[in-house]
Design a protein around this motif. Structure first.
Motif, PDB file in Angstrom:
ATOM      1  N   VAL B 310      -1.086 -37.603 -32.749  1.00 56.54           N
ATOM      2  CA  VAL B 310      -0.735 -36.523 -31.823  1.00 56.54           C
ATOM      3  C   VAL B 310      -1.487 -36.660 -30.500  1.00 56.54           C
ATOM      4  O   VAL B 310      -2.557 -37.260 -30.445  1.00 56.54           O
ATOM      5  N   PRO B 311      -0.926 -36.104 -29.432  1.00 56.22           N
ATOM      6  CA  PRO B 311      -1.630 -36.157 -28.145  1.00 56.22           C
ATOM      7  C   PRO B 311      -2.885 -35.282 -28.162  1.00 56.22           C
ATOM      8  O   PRO B 311      -2.940 -34.286 -28.883  1.00 56.22           O
ATOM      9  N   ILE B 312      -3.867 -35.681 -27.381  1.00 56.35           N
ATOM     10  CA  ILE B 312      -5.067 -34.879 -27.192  1.00 56.35           C
ATOM     11  C   ILE B 312      -5.041 -34.370 -25.754  1.00 56.35           C
ATOM     12  O   ILE B 312      -4.849 -35.137 -24.812  1.00 56.35           O
ATOM     13  N   LEU B 313      -5.195 -33.067 -25.595  1.00 56.85           N
ATOM     14  CA  LEU B 313      -5.189 -32.446 -24.275  1.00 56.85           C
ATOM     15  C   LEU B 313      -6.596 -31.957 -23.955  1.00 56.85           C
ATOM     16  O   LEU B 313      -7.430 -31.819 -24.850  1.00 56.85           O
ATOM     17  N   MET B 314      -6.839 -31.705 -22.697  1.00 54.04           N
ATOM     18  CA  MET B 314      -8.111 -31.118 -22.323  1.00 54.04           C
ATOM     19  C   MET B 314      -7.843 -30.013 -21.314  1.00 54.04           C
ATOM     20  O   MET B 314      -6.993 -30.153 -20.449  1.00 54.04           O
ATOM     21  N   LYS B 315      -8.538 -28.888 -21.483  1.00 51.99           N
ATOM     22  CA  LYS B 315      -8.324 -27.776 -20.561  1.00 51.99           C
ATOM     23  C   LYS B 315      -9.573 -27.511 -19.746  1.00 51.99           C
ATOM     24  O   LYS B 315     -10.652 -27.338 -20.295  1.00 51.99           O
ATOM     25  N   LEU B 316      -9.390 -27.473 -18.442  1.00 50.54           N
ATOM     26  CA  LEU B 316     -10.515 -27.324 -17.522  1.00 50.54           C
ATOM     27  C   LEU B 316     -10.466 -25.989 -16.798  1.00 50.54           C
ATOM     28  O   LEU B 316      -9.390 -25.519 -16.449  1.00 50.54           O
ATOM     29  N   GLY B 317     -11.612 -25.437 -16.531  1.00 47.50           N
ATOM     30  CA  GLY B 317     -11.696 -24.312 -15.614  1.00 47.50           C
ATOM     31  C   GLY B 317     -11.749 -24.844 -14.187  1.00 47.50           C
ATOM     32  O   GLY B 317     -11.929 -26.038 -13.966  1.00 47.50           O
ATOM     33  N   PRO B 318     -11.607 -23.957 -13.202  1.00 42.91           N
ATOM     34  CA  PRO B 318     -11.567 -24.408 -11.813  1.00 42.91           C
ATOM     35  C   PRO B 318     -12.951 -24.557 -11.229  1.00 42.91           C
ATOM     36  O   PRO B 318     -13.530 -23.604 -10.735  1.00 42.91           O
ATOM     37  N   SER B 319     -13.490 -25.749 -11.284  1.00 44.50           N
ATOM     38  CA  SER B 319     -14.844 -25.934 -10.791  1.00 44.50           C
ATOM     39  C   SER B 319     -14.873 -26.977  -9.684  1.00 44.50           C
ATOM     40  O   SER B 319     -14.815 -26.660  -8.504  1.00 44.50           O
ATOM     41  N   GLY B 332     -10.105 -40.207 -21.965  1.00 46.46           N
ATOM     42  CA  GLY B 332      -8.984 -40.767 -22.710  1.00 46.46           C
ATOM     43  C   GLY B 332      -8.005 -39.748 -23.252  1.00 46.46           C
ATOM     44  O   GLY B 332      -7.411 -39.958 -24.296  1.00 46.46           O
ATOM     45  N   VAL B 333      -7.820 -38.627 -22.546  1.00 49.26           N
ATOM     46  CA  VAL B 333      -6.873 -37.627 -23.032  1.00 49.26           C
ATOM     47  C   VAL B 333      -5.469 -37.930 -22.516  1.00 49.26           C
ATOM     48  O   VAL B 333      -5.288 -38.724 -21.597  1.00 49.26           O
ATOM     49  N   ASP B 334      -4.473 -37.282 -23.109  1.00 54.54           N
ATOM     50  CA  ASP B 334      -3.078 -37.522 -22.737  1.00 54.54           C
ATOM     51  C   ASP B 334      -2.567 -36.521 -21.715  1.00 54.54           C
ATOM     52  O   ASP B 334      -1.563 -36.765 -21.061  1.00 54.54           O
ATOM     53  N   ALA B 335      -3.206 -35.379 -21.655  1.00 58.30           N
ATOM     54  CA  ALA B 335      -2.793 -34.385 -20.669  1.00 58.30           C
ATOM     55  C   ALA B 335      -3.993 -33.526 -20.323  1.00 58.30           C
ATOM     56  O   ALA B 335      -4.871 -33.312 -21.152  1.00 58.30           O
ATOM     57  N   LYS B 379       1.144 -40.490 -15.824  1.00 59.58           N
ATOM     58  CA  LYS B 379       0.941 -41.062 -17.167  1.00 59.58           C
ATOM     59  C   LYS B 379       0.149 -40.065 -17.976  1.00 59.58           C
ATOM     60  O   LYS B 379       0.559 -39.652 -19.063  1.00 59.58           O
ATOM     61  N   VAL B 380      -1.036 -39.698 -17.457  1.00 64.17           N
ATOM     62  CA  VAL B 380      -1.757 -38.561 -18.024  1.00 64.17           C
ATOM     63  C   VAL B 380      -1.159 -37.333 -17.349  1.00 64.17           C
ATOM     64  O   VAL B 380      -1.161 -37.220 -16.131  1.00 64.17           O
ATOM     65  N   LYS B 381      -0.575 -36.449 -18.150  1.00 66.39           N
ATOM     66  CA  LYS B 381       0.153 -35.320 -17.562  1.00 66.39           C
ATOM     67  C   LYS B 381      -0.817 -34.258 -17.063  1.00 66.39           C
ATOM     68  O   LYS B 381      -1.867 -34.030 -17.671  1.00 66.39           O
ATOM     69  N   LEU B 382      -0.416 -33.619 -15.983  1.00 64.85           N
ATOM     70  CA  LEU B 382      -1.221 -32.553 -15.416  1.00 64.85           C
ATOM     71  C   LEU B 382      -0.473 -31.232 -15.594  1.00 64.85           C
ATOM     72  O   LEU B 382       0.688 -31.121 -15.194  1.00 64.85           O
ATOM     73  N   ILE B 383      -1.121 -30.286 -16.230  1.00 65.60           N
ATOM     74  CA  ILE B 383      -0.487 -28.991 -16.463  1.00 65.60           C
ATOM     75  C   ILE B 383      -1.210 -27.960 -15.607  1.00 65.60           C
ATOM     76  O   ILE B 383      -2.417 -27.779 -15.737  1.00 65.60           O
TER      77      ILE B 383
END
Lengths: 227, 510
Positions: B310-319, B332-335, B379-383
Motif C-alpha cells: 500500500v502507499p505511504i502518505l505523510m501529512k505536514l503542518g504549514p511550517s 520515500g513516501v508516495d504522497a 510522481k510523489v502526489k501533493l495533496i
C-alpha cells in the motif's frame, strides 16, 4: 523438502530481503538471525515464531510485535519494541533512547541499561529494565507496569495517569502527577512473579512504587464566562 | 477617534422591569455616570442621551432583567481597532479564570486565501475552451503508481483528510466512509483508531466478510499513524488501503491532537486506552522518531509491515513548506498532504489556530518547487488541504500544482454543521462532533453520506467546468498559467502572474 532452516545470516541484505527471508524461514523451531545490526525495523509486525538475534540489532527492532518472541544477545538501537501489542522481547545487552514506547501489551525485558524516554505512553505492557534508565521514563504512562531494578534520572513517571512504576534504586526527581505509595504484599507477589518468569535477580521487597496522583492531570476547572 | 454617538443603546421593553413596574427598578439610571438614562415623571426609564454612552456596558452588566444591549454604531474594528469588545471580553475571561481560550473548528479572520486569485478562461490565443456538457474531462488520480503494489485509484482528485474517531462521532466517520465508497475517493481514520466497519464500508461493502457490495465503485481508507498512536496495532496498520504518517496539522502545527475529557466516553476510552473523562492529549512529536533519518526508517518499516503493498502518505503542518516537503519526499513516501493554516481542528488553543502557520496558498508553491527540484513532481502526489470550500478553491489548488485536494471542514458542513466553533465542547447539535448518544442519533450515516455525496458531486462538476473553460480535458493539464493573482501581495507570495502586469513579479523566475 529440506528441513526448516534455523539460522539466517542477513549480512548483505536490505530490510525487504531480510524480512522476506525471515518469513520464509519461520518454522516450528527458533530462528537464529545473525549480523542484523545494520537493519532498522527488523522483525516488524510478526504474529508468531521465536527469533534469536545473535549480536546487536538496529533501531525499531520488533516494532508492532504482535505475538512473536524475540531475543537479542547483544545491544539494541533506539525504539526497541515500539508499539508492541503482544509477545515478548528480551534484550541481553542495553537499549538506546525510547525503548518500549507506545506499547499496548506484551513484555519487554532489558537486562542491561536503557536510555531516555523508555516506556513512554505505555498503554498496558510490562517493561522491565534490570540496569539503570535515563530521564523521563514512563512519560504519560497510561496503563501497565514498568519495573526498573537500577536507578532512574529526572522526571520519573512524568504526567502518568494510570498504571504502576516500580523502582529498586534511586531516581533524581519524581515526575509531575506522581505519588510514592507503600509497596503492598500483592505488589511484592507480582514482582516476584515477573522476576521468576523473566529470570531477573532482584529483591522484590526493597522496591518503591509510583502511581498517578490523579487520572485527570490536564482536567481544568470549568468556570463560566462572567455574567 | 470620536466617542460621541459611537454606540446604540437599546432597552428591550418586554424584558425591562421598569417598563412593567414603573418605579420598581432604576438600576441603569443609578449605575450610568454619564446620564444616558433618565427617569421621567411617571418613574419610566428612557434613553435620553445615547450620544453620551462610552460603551462601558456597566448598565448591561447590572441590569437585572438583562434588557439592555449596547451595540457599536460603526463596526468595532474601525472605531476601536485593537480593543474591540470581543478582545475586552477575552481578557476578562482570562482574568477571571486564569485560562486561555480553547475552541474548535478552524482559523477565522482575514488570511491570504484563494479569494485573491482568479481563474483565466481560454479564448483565442490558447487552446479553445471545451464543452462541459458534451465532452469528457479526466479527473482520476493515482496515488502510489509504480511505487507500490496496490496504488489508490481515486476517481476524483478529492480526499477526506484525517478527522479522528473521538473528535467526530461514529456516525460522522461512517458517513465519510460510505461517501468515499460511493464516489470512489479516499477517507482517513484520523488518529483515534479504527471505527468498527469503517474499513469495509470505505471499500463499498456492507458487511465485514465483504460479500455484499452495497456502494459502487468503492473507495479507500487511509490509516493514520500518529503521535498518540491510539488504537494502533499491526492489524490496524494492515486494515486499510494506505498508511498516513502524521507530522502536523494546519490548525495547530507543532501541537498534537487534543481531545477534551468531555468527549472521552467509555467507547472512545476503550479504543484509545485512556481513562474515560480524561483528556487525551497526543504528543506534539513522535516519541519514536527524532530526526528526518528516523522518519525514513519509520516509512521503511511501515512499508515492510504492509508487505510493500500500500502507499505511504505523510501529512505536514504549514511550517517551512519547501524544506519539509523535501524531507518528506526524501523519506520515500508516495504522497504528501500539506495542510495550510486555515485547516480545521476539533480543539485547539485559540491563539494557535489564529496565529500560527503559513496560509494554504503560500504552502502550495514552495511544496511544488521542492518536488520539482527533486524531480518528483506528479510522481510523489501533493495533496492540498486547509480551508478549501468548494470547486473554485480546489481548481486553484490543482492549477497551482497540487495533485489532489482535501475537504474536511467543508465535508463537516455538508453533513449539517453550521460552523459554530464549539466542536471542543462535545455538544454538537447536529451529532457530528459529539459523543452524546442523544445528539448522535440526529445524524444517520447513510443520510449524511447522501448529503456528502451530493456535495462532492457538485464540487467535482465545478472542477470540471473550470478545467474545461480553461481549455483542458484533464485536471492533469492544469498549470499556473490558468490562474492570475488579483493583488500584489498574492502575486508576491504565490508566484502567479499579476492581473494587468501579465508577468510574474521580478523576484520569481520569469
Amino acid at each position: 523438502m529440506l528441513a526448516v532452516a534455523t539460522a539466517l545470516d542477513v549480512k548483505d541484505m536490505d530490510l525487504r530481503a531480510a524480512s522476506a527471508a525471515i518469513k520464509e524461514s519461520t518454522g516450528s523451531e527458533t530462528l537464529e538471525i545473525r549480523n542484523a545490526a545494520h537493519l532498522h525495523g527488523l522483525c516488524a509486525g510478526l504474529k508468531t515464531g521465536e527469533y534469536d538475534i545473535i549480536g546487536d540489532a538496529g533501531d525499531y527492532l520488533g516494532v508492532l510485535n504482535d505475538g512473536a518472541t524475540i531475543r537479542v544477545t547483544g545491544n539494541v538501537g533506539q525504539y526497541v519494541g515500539d508499539n508492541m501489542t503482544r509477545g515478548l522481547i528480551v534484550v541481553e545487552g542495553s537499549a538506546a533512547y525510547g525503548a518500549g514506547v507506545y506499547p499496548y501489551g506484551g513484555a519487554l525485558v532489558i537486562r542491561g541499561n536503557a536510555g531516555d524516554f523508555t516506556a513512554t505512553m505505555n498503554k498496558g505492557a510490562t517493561i522491565i529494565v534490570c540496569g539503570d534508565v535515563g530521564d523521563e521514563i514512563a512519560t504519560y504512562h497510561l496503563a501497565g507496569d514498568v519495573v526498573v531494578v537500577g536507578n532512574a534520572g529526572v522526571n520519573f513517571g512524568n504526567y502518568m495517569i494510570r498504571g504502576a512504576l516500580y523502582i529498586g534504586g534511586e531516581f533524581k526527581s519524581q515526575g509531575h502527577n506522581t505519588r510514592i505509595e507503600e509497596i503492598t504484599i500483592e505488589d511484592v507477589q507480582k514482582l516476584r512473579r515477573y522476576f521468576e518468569q523473566f529470570d531477573v535477580q532482584a529483591d522484590a521487597t526493597r522496591f518503591r512504587k509510583l502511581i498517578a496522583e490523579t487520572a485527570k492531570p490536564f482536567y481544568g476547572k470549568i468556570v463560566k464566562r462572567h455574567e | 477617534m470620536a466617542v460621541v454617538g459611537a454606540f446604540c443603546v437599546s432597552v428591550m421593553k418586554n424584558a425591562c422591569i421598569n417598563a412593567q413596574y414603573p418605579g420598581k427598578c432604576a438600576t441603569c439610571v443609578e449605575v450610568c455616570p454619564y446620564q444616558v438614562y433618565a427617569l421621567d415623571g411617571d418613574g419610566q426609564v428612557s434613553v435620553q442621551n445615547f450620544n453620551a454612552c462610552v460603551g462601558c456596558r456597566i448598565c448591561a452588566e447590572f441590569c437585572p432583567g438583562n434588557a439592555i444591549r449596547i451595540n457599536s454604531a460603526e463596526p468595532e474594528y474601525i472605531t476601536r481597532a485593537l480593543w474591540t469588545f470581543p478582545t475586552v471580553e477575552e481578557i476578562h475571561h482570562k482574568a477571571l479564570t486564569g485560562q486561555y481560550l480553547l475552541r474548535g473548528f478552524g482559523t477565522m479572520g482575514p488570511l491570504p486565501h484563494f479569494d485573491s486569485i482568479v481563474v483565466v478562461p481560454s479564448q483565442i490565443s490558447s487552446p479553445a475552451p471545451r464543452d462541459k456538457y458534451r465532452e469528457e474531462c479526466k479527473t482520476d488520480v493515482v496515488i502510489g503508481e509504480g511505487r507500490c503494489d496496490k496504488p489508490l485509484h481515486l476517481k476524483l482528485p478529492i480526499v477526506f483528510p484525517a478527522m479522528s474517531f473521538g473528535a467526530l462521532s461514529r456516525e460522522a466517520k461512517l458517513a465519510l466512509a460510505i461517501c468515499a465508497a460511493q464516489m470512489g475517493i479516499a477517507t482517513n481514520t484520523g488518529e483515534g483508531g479504527l471505527v468498527p466497519g469503517e474499513n469495509y464500508m470505505a471499500n463499498g461493502y456492507a458487511d465485514a466478510e465483504r460479500t455484499d457490495k452495497k456502494w459502487e465503485p468503492g473507495g479507500y481508507l487511509v490509516m493514520q499513524w500518529s503521535t498518540g498512536r491510539w488504537g494502533v496495532s499491526v492489524d490496524y496498520v494492515r486494515a486499510g488501503d494506505a498508511v498516513e504518517v502524521k507530522i502536523g496539522q494546519g490548525a495547530k502545527p507543532g501541537m498534537g491532537g487534543h481531545l477534551l475529557g468531555k468527549k472521552v466516553t467509555e467507547e472512545i476510552a476503550a479504543v484509545r486506552g485512556v481513562p474515560p473523562g480524561s483528556d487525551a492529549l497526543s504528543p506534539c512529536r513522535y516519541y519514536d522518531a527524532q530526526t528526518a533519518d528516523d522518519m525514513k526508517r519509520m516509512v521503511a518499516f511501515l512499508r515492510d509491515v504492509t508487505d510493500y503493498q500500500v502507499p505511504i502518505l505523510m501529512k505536514l503542518g504549514p511550517s517551512r513548506p519547501y524544506a519539509d516537503v523535501k524531507a518528506c519526499a526524501e523519506a520515500g513516501v508516495d504522497a504528501i498532504s500539506i495542510d495550510g493554516a486555515a485547516g480545521g481542528t476539533g480543539a485547539s488553543p485559540d491563539i494557535v489556530t489564529q496565529g500560527v502557520g503559513i496560509p494554504t496558498i503560500a504552502c502550495i508553491p514552495p511544496a511544488v518547487r521542492a518536488l520539482k527540484d527533486l524531480g518528483l513532481h506528479r510522481k510523489v502526489k501533493l495533496i492540498a488541504l486547509g480551508g478549501l470550500r468548494g470547486g473554485l478553491d480546489a481548481f486553484k489548488a490543482l492549477a497551482m500544482g497540487a495533485d489532489a485536494v482535501g475537504f474536511a471542514s467543508a465535508a463537516e458542513i455538508a453533513l449539517g454543521c453550521r460552523a459554530c466553533m464549539a466542536c471542543h465542547k462535545g455538544e454538537c447539535v447536529y451529532g457530528i462532533t459529539s459523543q452524546n448518544p442523544r445528539l448522535r442519533a440526529r445524524l444517520d450515516p447513510e443520510e449524511g453520506a447522501t448529503r456528502l455525496r451530493n456535495f462532492i458531486h457538485a464540487t467535482a462538476e465545478e472542477i470540471k467546468i473550470l478545467t474545461m473553460l480553461s481549455g483542458h480535458t484533464s485536471i492533469h493539464d492544469l498549470s499556473e498559467e490558468d490562474l492570475r493573482a488579483l493583488d500584489l501581495n498574492t502575486a508576491a507570495i504565490t508566484g502567479l502572474k499579476l492581473i494587468g502586469y501579465e508577468k510574474r513579479l521580478p523576484w520569481w523566475d520569469n
